[in-house]
Write an enzyme that holds these catalytic residues in place. Structure first.
Site, short mmCIF file in Angstrom:
data_model
loop_
_atom_site.label_atom_id
_atom_site.label_comp_id
_atom_site.label_asym_id
_atom_site.label_seq_id
_atom_site.Cartn_x
_atom_site.Cartn_y
_atom_site.Cartn_z
N SER A 610 0.85 -1.18 0.00
CA SER A 610 0.00 0.00 0.00
C SER A 610 0.89 1.24 0.00
O SER A 610 1.66 1.45 -0.94
CB SER A 610 -0.97 -0.03 1.18
N ASP A 685 -8.91 -4.79 -6.58
CA ASP A 685 -8.66 -3.82 -5.51
C ASP A 685 -9.57 -2.60 -5.70
O ASP A 685 -9.53 -1.94 -6.73
CB ASP A 685 -7.19 -3.39 -5.55
N HIS A 717 -7.61 -5.27 -1.88
CA HIS A 717 -6.38 -4.70 -1.30
C HIS A 717 -5.73 -5.67 -0.33
O HIS A 717 -4.54 -5.56 -0.06
CB HIS A 717 -6.72 -3.38 -0.61
#
Length: 747
Positions: A610, A685, A717
């Site tokens: 991330s 995602d 994600h």
């Protein structure tokens, strides 16, 4: 209620505590190999992980969600009867639930709440009279009563989102088909918000950025007397549409998702007050500017509604006091950023008190501290360079409040202080552990979770002065504990500091494998780097880090400037400058490692997910050759692709400061990447949308820059699970092996 507490202390101390085990456990000479397959399998190596411990309103029952040994991600509801001294499963999620697939809306809400991986029961609510518990399960609602009966309240193909029992327990409410429904408990619910509106209108739901970035999952709020409801109306029509392709293994689903990217229009959020049947509806006056955030909504003990209105630039919060009959509002006070080049951090660290005052958390003096607001005046209750981080509970009868704060940066401790500001705070927890805690609504009972480098999370109940009365999960690593077989090779972390370019001390953590004299070892350099999470603490690191160490790698983390729990000045360097100071701080960490005689300076691999994935790209771009390889998981590559509330808080509006966004992007300098790169992304995602990686892939390919990638169809994600998790991590270490980032050969 003090007699209830006494009963808790007596019964729990004799009934909940796990039978004593031997102080030491005989270990074999060699621990078994800790594989990635075992790390992600059940039972979890960290031991039992209870969630949402609550005390019933009458104080007779202790309830919690307990995960199963055979499936660590599935939770059931358990209760302990303090009178009969018996544990009982109140709701078996497998036998009661339908197994029906969740709606897309609920899946997205779970992703926003960071519980997308959990199954079974993930939340519950006690009825105010203690007669039962409202349990959402598999998209429907159930009422579990204490006699063991479970009544199904809804049975629909859709999902009853955001279920609530009203404050006095007269009504059950939920969102279905974008409308709010209300009905008597056990009776038939009816929609109470308008029908026939555009499909961009949602009632009773928090908008995307509220869920994802503001930690506000609620979209409606019952008054204390059950006579009024504050309901959010969201118009998503101004929000741009992102066509998100959820690419699965056996097909692709296309979603036109309303995604408020930085520099674009947000949803229009309004609040309405209405009776439980939808009548007497009035609009709350939120001001003339529609481009604001409804950050928090609460009913006060005076039956007025209080709304925290945050400006889009996130430099101030207005506390609005709202008349529930007319919707008229007035500004009670305004909280502003601690410095002009900073922002206001939202929190849930506040409480309206019965006398009309307000306990409030603020960073106005440069550190997070508690204040009391009464009669237009502020009184500071805590102070000093160790920030308070969480309000745990308030005991108004005793005149005290309990909170969490940093101690020596690397641990969190629980303290108790007086609401009148007199005396010194009282430490309630053991400094040898890092702690978190919660309390019941009246501050009668303290629930503490703690861990340290050698002890996975433990949880216990305590009296308000911190005295432990019973373990909930002692979780000692011995006997049949899942981690016990691996304890013989468990390595203890080391901690230290290095200086940033401005002299600021940066804390690091290192876990070493068993090393042979004269040999040099590779480093798995993990980072996050973004504003918020603190990764270097003296808490339990989990089995994953240990598995990496068992492979012969040094595991290393460093908290750069921008991370939380060190005050305003430590976070501020990221203001309109992401990808700058934090990259230089991590470089300082790499240079520190290279100077150590037991580190192979040519074999330092950097990894992040991330924001950490973004950091990997920026680190490789800034310093080619410094790192042996980089792994970038689900990276943001261009901040204009990420949402408004998060991105603009730190970077400003791209329409106003385009140069800051251009400098922060990972795309312009992508062709400078010269070290081996592994790119990983889930192809469904909905948080860091796949376009972030696809744009990077296109740039690298068009410029003939070599790289590797591993994409996961159908995953969002969070790319994890009993099989996918090992695949991710085995892929990472096969990549490192191909590029020579390996431990020295054993002799």
């Amino acid at each position: 209620m003090r007699s209830v507490l006494a009963a808790v202390a007596l019964c729990l101390s004799t009934c909940l505590t796990t039978p004593a085990l031997a102080e030491t456990t005989t270990m074999t000479e060699t621990a078994p190999t800790l594989s990635f397959e075992r790390v992600f399998a059940s039972p979890g190596l960290d031991g039992a992980a209870p969630r949402q411990v609550k005390l019933s309103p009458d104080g007779r029952y202790l309830t919690l969600l307990r995960n199963r040994a055979e499936d660590r991600d599935r939770y059931d509801l358990w209760g302990y009867d303090l009178e009969t001294r018996e544990w009982r499963m109140l709701v078996d999620s497998l036998s009661v639930g339908s197994g029906r697939e969740l709606s897309e809306d609920e899946k997205m809400q779970r992703e926003r709440a960071r519980v997308g991986s959990l199954k079974g029961i993930i939340s519950y609510q006690w009825a105010s009279d203690g007669s039962g518990v409202l349990v959402p399960l598999d998209g429907d609602l159930y009422l579990a009563r204490l006699d063991g009966t479970v009544t199904q309240l809804t049975d629909t193909e859709g999902t009853e989102l955001n279920p609530r029992l009203s404050a006095k327990g007269s009504y059950v409410s939920f969102v279905r088909d974008r409308r709010l429904w209300v009905g008597p408990v056990g009776g038939e619910a009816q929609p109470v918000t308008p029908e026939g509106e555009a499909d961009t209108i949602r009632w009773g739901e928090a908008e995307f950025v509220a869920q994802e970035e503001m930690a506000r999952l609620a979209g409606y709020w019952w008054s204390p007397n059950d006579d009024r409801i504050a309901v959010q109306r969201t118009d998503e029509s101004p929000v741009g549409i992102v066509t998100r392709a959820a690419i699965g293994a056996k097909g692709t689903k296309v979603f036109d998702q309303r995604y408020p990217a930085a520099g674009t229009d947000n949803a229009v959020v309004e609040l309405f007050l209405m009776d439980p049947d939808g009548g007497n509806r009035v609009k709350v006056d939120l001001g003339f500017d529609l481009d604001v955030y409804v950050a928090r909504v609460d009913w006060g003990p005076d039956d007025y509604l209080y709304v925290q209105r945050q400006d889009r630039a996130q430099t101030k919060i207005d506390m609005l006091k709202v008349d529930p009959a007319t919707g008229a509002s007035q500004i009670l006070f305004t909280e502003t950023a601690a410095r002009p080049d900073y922002w206001v951090n939202l929190s849930d660290n506040y409480r309206f008190l019965k006398d009309g005052s307000l306990l409030w958390w603020s960073e106005r003096d440069g550190y997070g501290h508690f204040y009391r607001y009464a009669d237009g005046q502020w009184t500071q209750l805590t102070s000093g360079p160790s920030p308070t981080t969480t309000l745990v509970g308030v005991d108004e009868d005793a005149g005290t409040f309990t909170y969490q704060a940093t101690m020596d940066v690397l641990t969190q401790q629980i303290y108790r202080a007086r609401l009148d500001g007199t005396g010194d705070p009282e430490l309630l927890t053991d400094p040898d552990y890092t702690n978190s805690a919660s309390m019941d609504a009246k501050g009668r009972l303290l629930y503490v979770t703690r861990s340290n480098a050698a002890q996975p999370p433990q949880s216990y109940l305590a009296t308000p002065d911190g005295k432990r009365v019973a373990w909930i999960e002692e979780n000692r690593v011995e006997g049949d504990h899942p981690y016990a077989p691996y304890l013989a090779s468990h390595a203890t972390p080391e901690f230290g500091t290095i200086a940033a370019e401005d002299g600021t001390p940066l804390h690091w953590m290192m876990i070493k494998p068993e090393m042979e004299p004269g040999k040099r070892y590779p480093v798995f350099f993990q980072h996050y780097g973004g504003p918020g999470p603190q990764t270097v603490t003296k808490g339990w690191n989990g089995a994953l880090a240990q598995a990496i160490v068992d492979m012969g790698f040094i595991f290393f983390e460093l908290d750069n400037r921008g991370s939380a729990n060190r005050g305003v000045d430590f976070e501020q360097p990221l203001y309109r400058a992401m990808g700058g100071a934090e990259v230089r701080d991590q470089k300082a960490g790499a240079q520190f490692l290279k100077a150590l005689d037991f580190v192979d300076g040519d074999r330092i691999a950097t990894y992040g997910w991330s924001y950490g994935g973004y950091m990997t790209l920026k680190m490789l771009e800034a310093d080619p050759g410094l790192y042996a390889a980089g792994i970038s998981g689900a990276p943001v590559t261009r901040w204009e692709l990420y949402d408004t509330h998060y991105t603009e808080r730190y970077m400003g509006d791209p329409r106003e400061v385009p140069e800051a966004y251009e400098k922060a992007s990972a795309i312009p300098d992508a062709t400078k990447i010269a070290d081996p790169l592994l790119l990983i992304h889930g192809m469904a995602d909905d948080n860091v949308v796949f376009e972030n990686s696809s744009e990077l892939i296109g740039v690298l390919q068009e410029n003939n820059v070599p790289f590797e990638m591993m994409l996961y169809p159908g995953y969002t994600h969070r790319v994890s699970g009993p099989n996918i998790g090992p695949h991710v991590w085995n892929s990472i270490f096969r990549f490192l092996e191909r590029h020579g980032v390996t431990p020295p050969a054993a002799e």
